[in-house]
Design an enzyme around this catalytic site. Structure first.
Site, PDB file in Angstrom:
ATOM      1  N   GLN A   1       0.697  -1.214   0.093  1.00 50.37           N
ATOM      2  CA  GLN A   1      -0.061  -0.079   0.011  1.00 50.37           C
ATOM      3  C   GLN A   1       0.888   1.450   0.317  1.00 50.37           C
ATOM      4  O   GLN A   1       1.962   1.453   0.484  1.00 50.37           O
ATOM      5  CB  GLN A   1      -0.840  -0.120   1.285  1.00 50.37           C
ATOM      6  CG  GLN A   1      -0.493   0.213   2.530  1.00 50.37           C
ATOM      7  CD  GLN A   1      -1.454   0.027   3.641  1.00 50.37           C
ATOM      8  OE1 GLN A   1      -2.204  -1.044   3.805  1.00 50.37           O
ATOM      9  NE2 GLN A   1      -1.378   1.105   4.627  1.00 50.37           N
TER      10      GLN A   1
ATOM     11  N   TRP B   1      13.445  20.437  20.775  1.00 47.12           N
ATOM     12  CA  TRP B   1      14.584  20.629  21.509  1.00 47.12           C
ATOM     13  C   TRP B   1      15.814  20.295  20.848  1.00 47.12           C
ATOM     14  O   TRP B   1      16.744  20.815  20.474  1.00 47.12           O
ATOM     15  CB  TRP B   1      14.610  19.955  23.296  1.00 47.12           C
ATOM     16  CG  TRP B   1      15.838  20.308  23.753  1.00 47.12           C
ATOM     17  CD1 TRP B   1      17.073  19.056  23.827  1.00 47.12           C
ATOM     18  CD2 TRP B   1      16.380  21.409  24.496  1.00 47.12           C
ATOM     19  NE1 TRP B   1      18.073  19.784  24.734  1.00 47.12           N
ATOM     20  CE2 TRP B   1      17.714  20.971  24.892  1.00 47.12           C
ATOM     21  CE3 TRP B   1      15.938  22.605  24.644  1.00 47.12           C
ATOM     22  CZ2 TRP B   1      18.474  21.924  25.710  1.00 47.12           C
ATOM     23  CZ3 TRP B   1      16.748  23.601  25.353  1.00 47.12           C
ATOM     24  CH2 TRP B   1      17.764  23.227  26.053  1.00 47.12           C
TER      25      TRP B   1
ATOM     26  N   ASP C   1       3.260  23.322  12.637  1.00 45.18           N
ATOM     27  CA  ASP C   1       3.632  24.014  13.858  1.00 45.18           C
ATOM     28  C   ASP C   1       5.423  24.024  13.888  1.00 45.18           C
ATOM     29  O   ASP C   1       5.919  23.006  13.377  1.00 45.18           O
ATOM     30  CB  ASP C   1       3.070  23.058  14.835  1.00 45.18           C
ATOM     31  CG  ASP C   1       3.739  23.555  16.374  1.00 45.18           C
ATOM     32  OD1 ASP C   1       3.071  24.632  16.755  1.00 45.18           O
ATOM     33  OD2 ASP C   1       4.367  23.070  16.866  1.00 45.18           O
TER      34      ASP C   1
ATOM     35  N   ASP D   1       8.428  24.744  16.181  1.00 46.84           N
ATOM     36  CA  ASP D   1       8.773  24.581  17.688  1.00 46.84           C
ATOM     37  C   ASP D   1      10.225  24.794  17.802  1.00 46.84           C
ATOM     38  O   ASP D   1      11.130  23.975  17.955  1.00 46.84           O
ATOM     39  CB  ASP D   1       8.500  23.063  18.221  1.00 46.84           C
ATOM     40  CG  ASP D   1       8.766  22.951  19.755  1.00 46.84           C
ATOM     41  OD1 ASP D   1       9.405  23.832  20.254  1.00 46.84           O
ATOM     42  OD2 ASP D   1       8.323  22.024  20.091  1.00 46.84           O
TER      43      ASP D   1
ATOM     44  N   GLU E   1      13.273  26.359  19.796  1.00 44.80           N
ATOM     45  CA  GLU E   1      13.700  26.631  20.927  1.00 44.80           C
ATOM     46  C   GLU E   1      15.452  26.977  21.046  1.00 44.80           C
ATOM     47  O   GLU E   1      16.037  26.258  21.255  1.00 44.80           O
ATOM     48  CB  GLU E   1      13.560  25.387  21.932  1.00 44.80           C
ATOM     49  CG  GLU E   1      12.105  24.927  21.978  1.00 44.80           C
ATOM     50  CD  GLU E   1      11.915  23.598  22.495  1.00 44.80           C
ATOM     51  OE1 GLU E   1      12.480  23.091  23.528  1.00 44.80           O
ATOM     52  OE2 GLU E   1      10.841  23.047  22.297  1.00 44.80           O
TER      53      GLU E   1
ATOM     54  N   TYR F   1       5.257  25.116  31.629  1.00 44.94           N
ATOM     55  CA  TYR F   1       5.555  23.925  32.235  1.00 44.94           C
ATOM     56  C   TYR F   1       7.119  23.770  32.278  1.00 44.94           C
ATOM     57  O   TYR F   1       7.991  24.540  31.587  1.00 44.94           O
ATOM     58  CB  TYR F   1       5.201  22.490  31.760  1.00 44.94           C
ATOM     59  CG  TYR F   1       4.988  22.363  30.517  1.00 44.94           C
ATOM     60  CD1 TYR F   1       6.160  22.122  29.680  1.00 44.94           C
ATOM     61  CD2 TYR F   1       3.826  22.462  29.426  1.00 44.94           C
ATOM     62  CE1 TYR F   1       6.077  22.146  28.153  1.00 44.94           C
ATOM     63  CE2 TYR F   1       3.827  22.273  28.450  1.00 44.94           C
ATOM     64  CZ  TYR F   1       4.880  22.175  27.607  1.00 44.94           C
ATOM     65  OH  TYR F   1       5.061  22.136  26.056  1.00 44.94           O
TER      66      TYR F   1
ATOM     67  N   TRP G   1       1.430  18.175  26.335  1.00 44.95           N
ATOM     68  CA  TRP G   1       2.716  17.209  26.187  1.00 44.95           C
ATOM     69  C   TRP G   1       2.456  16.065  27.269  1.00 44.95           C
ATOM     70  O   TRP G   1       2.703  16.434  28.484  1.00 44.95           O
ATOM     71  CB  TRP G   1       3.914  18.049  26.178  1.00 44.95           C
ATOM     72  CG  TRP G   1       5.074  17.146  26.003  1.00 44.95           C
ATOM     73  CD1 TRP G   1       5.636  16.194  26.888  1.00 44.95           C
ATOM     74  CD2 TRP G   1       5.398  16.952  24.739  1.00 44.95           C
ATOM     75  NE1 TRP G   1       6.551  15.437  26.081  1.00 44.95           N
ATOM     76  CE2 TRP G   1       6.550  16.091  24.539  1.00 44.95           C
ATOM     77  CE3 TRP G   1       5.298  17.629  23.498  1.00 44.95           C
ATOM     78  CZ2 TRP G   1       7.338  15.621  23.706  1.00 44.95           C
ATOM     79  CZ3 TRP G   1       6.156  17.179  22.253  1.00 44.95           C
ATOM     80  CH2 TRP G   1       7.186  16.309  22.428  1.00 44.95           C
TER      81      TRP G   1
END
Length: 621
Positions: free
Chosen positions: A326, A354, A391, A393, A395, A463, A601
């Site tokens: 597939q 990170w 998105d 991210d 850092e 957090y 998360w």
């Protein structure tokens, strides 16, 4: 600053889990990686095939093997195998063949002693490489690797991308422009979600028996009078009208969870768990983490987990097993099935994190080129229907994380502007950002307000403010909602971060409050209340100092709260984490401040019945 250390530790936790995977991948891939590549091409020889297998994978590299077999009736005097690798994948050494490359295109020729193959005979050659190791466009002696090409005859071209009309709850009409072929087109194969559902001789077809309120993807490919099949057309996404059947329509607030690609290994958490836990009905969005940022581009993070891992019927969202041939497997296919079952869920592909944020600095030197590379990957025809946006991210922009970035305060805005221009207004463009509200801290290092005009929302990482990277303490909650007497660092709390971002000009509705589905803890602690001394990090399942909520609720039940976060003192260990009660309080805060919603998360830290997510869902309404 200590916020750099705290945020570094949670990302290191993600990184360590990823580094633990290569051994398991090496065990899984020799069988699952075996695949014959069947891209039609002009043939010089017929009656031969070439198949590829990834023999092993150790994370930073892999071993690949090609097998050439003479399936015809006459002897083959020589062989040449050609294929393409994605950007970032390279052959570093080879044996039993002469392997050369031109860019990402590779050519392997037999040696003097293994070129001749009698009927039924086969020969293999191998190589070591770096990158994802997933070849495409295989050709053997100028023809298809599956041995189906006809000498001297070109396969048909790709038909035009289908258009959809007359969409109802259960049916849709498809039309497309004709393919061309030097010998004539015989018929067309219609593909629904990558699987053939019809063969027709016209350039239109109506599908029926569909499910109301469900997303489908259609493409077509042509077959000529010689039996050769050409490449597939572009795909068109179709959503049938109607719906219901248990779906939870999106509410006023965003309820987003991170799903990690490495979670399918040691954590044994799969897309189906989102369904069995009852979470699928309570979320609005999923961030799939992570894609890599390297060489100025968005690239695949884990090819095997992302789109190659085969799922059995009992592991699959829809109860149907994957097949070896597939077009799409792995998490991407499972997410496709999840969206078909729960059409209200939107999925974004998250890049960086990170471990992989170090590539952003080079990428934003040419924001437009970077954005185009990300768009091309997210909108790859193999999985374009899976993702609703991107998105980022990073850092951290113009600050220090795993490495220190010096791109300047405007670099983040330049990146977000380019992403919005490339992805357009219909796709989601979001970012995960720092919650360091200290004077001169990370929020002050980049123009988050200027960039927010291009973002649908920010996931504010409220957090990991405190943890056992400060081995001797003082003990403190890692996700305080507000400040409190004795807090180790001013500006290290959720309210301070969100207040500062709003004061800088980021709209409240574009801010999501972050919840960690885990706790952080110390050992050697005698004091029950926060502020005690310690001797080091408490033991954890995957890393010292950190543990999933589903474990902590039984191992070390909460016996106090501070600043809107639970804490627990059990034996000589001290832990802080969010419970359903404190999550409810934080959702009340989010609504009172007019925030856009909440995110967490990540899925696998919750209980099997999703009690933390249930608290988010009920709290936001």
């Amino acid at each position: 600053m200590r916020t750099g250390t705290s945020e570094r530790t949670t990302r290191r936790f993600r990184s360590i889990r990823r580094r633990a995977l290569p051994g398991l991948v090496a065990l899984l891939l020799p069988v699952a990686g075996l695949v014959g590549l069947t891209t039609p091409a002009r043939a010089a020889d017929t009656g031969a095939t070439a198949t590829y297998a990834k023999a092993s994978d150790w994370g930073s590299g892999f071993e690949g093997k090609w097998t050439v077999k003479n399936t015809g009736t006459t002897t083959i005097s020589s062989w040449t195998v050609e294929w393409d690798f994605p950007e970032g994948t390279k052959v570093t050494s080879s044996w039993d063949a002469t392997v050369t490359s031109s860019g990402n295109h590779y050519t392997a020729k037999n040696l003097s002693w293994n070129g001749s193959l009698a009927p039924g005979a086969s020969v293999s050659f191998g190589f070591n490489g770096t990158g994802s190791g997933s070849p495409t466009g295989c050709r053997l002696n100028g023809g298809s690797c599956d041995g189906t090409s006809v000498p001297g005859d070109e396969p048909p071209s790709a038909p035009g991308t289908p258009s959809a009309s007359s969409i109802t709850d259960t049916s849709v009409k498809l039309s497309w422009s004709a393919a061309t072929d030097d010998k004539g087109v015989k018929d067309y194969e219609v593909l629904r979600d990558g699987a053939k559902v019809a063969t027709v001789t016209t350039t239109s077809w109506s599908d029926s028996g569909l499910t109301a309120g469900t997303d489908y993807s259609y493409a077509v490919r042509a077959r000529d009078t010689a039996g050769q099949t050409g490449p597939a057309s572009g795909s068109v996404a179709v959503r049938t009208t109607g719906g219901g059947g248990g779906e939870q329509p999106p509410g006023q607030h965003v309820k987003l969870g991170y799903f990690t690609n490495w979670g399918v290994y040691g954590r044994n958490y799969h897309v189906k768990n989102i369904v069995t836990s009852g979470s699928a009905e309570k979320i609005t969005h999923i961030n799939y983490a992570f894609g890599n940022v390297t060489g100025g581009k968005c690239t695949i993070g884990d090819a095997y987990a992302d789109y190659d891992k085969a799922y059995t019927a009992d592991q699959s969202v829809d109860g149907k097993a994957d097949t070896w041939d597939q077009p799409l497997r792995g998490n991407f296919n499972q997410l496709r099935k999840l969206k078909a079952k729960y059409p209200h869920i939107k999925v974004l592909w998250s890049f960086g994190g990170w471990t992989w944020s170090g590539g952003f600095g080079d990428a934003v030197k040419n924001p437009a080129a970077f954005a185009k590379s990300c768009h091309d990957l997210v909108e790859d025809p193999r999985w374009a229907d899976v993702f609703d946006g991107i998105d980022l991210d990073w850092e951290y922009p113009n600050a220090c994380g795993l490495t220190c970035d010096t791109s300047g305060p405007g670099a983040f805005t330049d990146m977000m502007r380019a992403m919005r221009a490339e992805f357009g207004t219909n796709a989601l463009v979001t970012a995960a950002i720092t919650a360091d509200a200290s004077d001169g801290g990370k929020i002050d290092s980049a123009d988050y307000a200027g960039a927010s005009q291009y973002a649908d929302w920010y996931n504010v990482m409220t957090y990991d403010f405190f943890g056992a990277w400060a081995a001797k303490g003082p003990t403190a909650p890692h996700s305080p909602l507000t400040s409190y007497p004795g807090i180790p660092q001013a500006g290290f709390d959720t309210d301070a971060a969100l207040t500062k971002l709003r004061a800088k000009g980021v709209p409240a509705k574009k801010l999501l409050l972050g919840i960690g589905f885990y706790g952080r803890g110390w050992t050697g602690v005698t004091q029950k209340e926060p502020g005690g001394t310690a001797t080091g990090a408490a033991p954890g399942t995957y890393e010292a100092g950190i543990e999933d909520y589903k474990v902590l609720k039984g191992k070390c039940p909460a016996n106090g709260t501070v600043a809107g976060t639970a804490y627990a003192h059990c034996g000589d260990q001290w832990w802080s984490y969010d419970s359903p009660a404190t999550v409810t309080g934080k959702m009340d805060y989010a609504k009172s401040k007019g925030l856009g919603g909440a995110f967490f998360w990540e899925f696998s830290g919750d209980t099997t019945d999703g009690e933390l997510l249930t608290a988010i869902h009920r709290g936001l309404g």
